[in-house]
Design a protein around this motif. Structure first.
Motif, PDB file in Angstrom:
ATOM      1  N   GLY A  72       0.791  -1.234   0.000  1.00 19.06           N
ATOM      2  CA  GLY A  72       0.000   0.000   0.000  1.00 19.06           C
ATOM      3  C   GLY A  72       0.811   1.266   0.000  1.00 19.06           C
ATOM      4  O   GLY A  72       0.325   2.324  -0.406  1.00 19.06           O
ATOM      5  N   TRP A 161      -3.153  -1.453  -4.519  1.00 19.50           N
ATOM      6  CA  TRP A 161      -4.089  -1.085  -3.455  1.00 19.50           C
ATOM      7  C   TRP A 161      -5.049  -2.222  -3.128  1.00 19.50           C
ATOM      8  O   TRP A 161      -5.445  -2.408  -1.978  1.00 19.50           O
ATOM      9  CB  TRP A 161      -4.862   0.173  -3.843  1.00 19.50           C
ATOM     10  N   TYR A 164      -3.185  -4.490  -0.893  1.00 20.00           N
ATOM     11  CA  TYR A 164      -3.106  -3.834   0.426  1.00 20.00           C
ATOM     12  C   TYR A 164      -4.414  -4.019   1.199  1.00 20.00           C
ATOM     13  O   TYR A 164      -4.409  -4.340   2.396  1.00 20.00           O
ATOM     14  CB  TYR A 164      -2.810  -2.358   0.230  1.00 20.00           C
TER      15      TYR A 164
END
Length: 298
Positions: A72, A161, A164
């Protein structure tokens, strides 16, 4: 809504910052500042409450928190800021708008959950929209494979993302969102430090930034990361996750508007058409996912 405005502004701030300093230096500076602010919040919250300071216990918890910093913070900001150095903030905001739906679909595949037809349809529609943005609506771009390298790199941002977010689900069973984000930011900063040093920008980068460059970095660090995170979870707590998720669709809208107003970027027909398809696909797909979860829980 203000949170999504801040997040939309990260594309403008990132584009401006990498115009003055190399990407790894900008990312390192962003998360060094963000880490200091986040750990100050953690110390304030736990120091006065008498609660035990949140320390990881055992290898799996340390590994989980490190994985958040790797995906992330380090990977996401590498593709995000490097991509912005080659493409427009408008394109970046429209491509990354694919983020929520990709996260939902990958999460469903990872957790072996059933994907509803409406989710698949929304995913396909959003994917077509991203394709229109990346190819500028031109078949010739596909035939000649003359893609903008920044656009291709930016495609990695939603993937980083999504990883993450998926990895974070297990971490959040042990730590609060604030603590998990503070650790992720710290580990990400430690990973970005040698990268910025190898980039040769660690010392010279500070001198390259103008006043506007520093404002851009502070926007990324404080408004886009710290304030955005805190306010987002306060909004989720007040509205509920389903209602709050709708506001994510405002991020590309604010990103495009700010890019046009501040950076004087032009909005092409292909960008407008692709952006509409992306936002519509995300709205349909994420709505379908929420209905699926609501139905299963009922």
């Amino acid at each position: 809504m203000v949170t999504t405005f801040f997040w939309g502004g990260t594309f403008v701030a990132g584009k401006w910052a990498v115009g003055e300093a190399p990407p790894f230096f900008v990312a390192f500076l962003r998360f060094a500042i963000a880490s200091a602010a986040l750990w100050t919040l953690v110390a304030w919250r736990y120091g006065g409450s008498g609660k035990r300071f949140p320390m990881p216990e055992g290898g799996p918890q340390w590994t989980g928190l490190f994985s958040l910093g790797l995906t992330g913070v380090f990977l996401y900001n590498f593709v995000f800021l490097t991509g912005l150095s080659w493409t427009s903030a408008t394109n970046g905001s429209l491509i990354v708008a694919f983020n929520p739906l990709l996260t939902a679909v990958l999460s469903a595949l990872w957790l072996k959950e059933r994907i509803r037809p409406v989710q698949a349809g929304g995913f396909l529609l959003a994917l077509i929209g991203v394709g229109v943005v990346v190819t500028r609506g031109s078949i010739a771009v596909i035939r000649s494979l003359s893609f903008n390298p920044g656009d291709l790199l930016m495609l990695g941002a939603p993937v980083a993302w999504a990883l993450y977010t998926i990895l974070g689900k297990k971490v959040l069973a042990c730590f609060s969102p604030l603590v998990a984000t503070a650790y992720a930011s710290l580990f990400g900063t430690l990973l970005l430090l040698p990268a910025a040093a190898l980039e040769g920008s660690l010392l010279s980068g500070v001198h390259r930034l103008s006043v506007y460059g520093w404002i851009s970095v502070l926007q990324l660090a404080l408004l886009g990361t710290v304030v955005g995170f805190v306010w987002w979870y306060e909004g989720v707590e007040a509205l509920g996750a389903s209602r709050a998720a709708v506001f994510v669709n405002l991020v590309p809208l604010f990103g495009v508007l700010l890019s046009v107003l501040i950076l004087s970027e032009s909005l092409e027909v292909s960008q407008l058409a692709g952006g509409i398809l992306v936002v519509l696909g995300v709205a349909i797909g994420t709505r379908g996912g929420r209905e699926n979860r609501d139905g299963d829980s009922g």
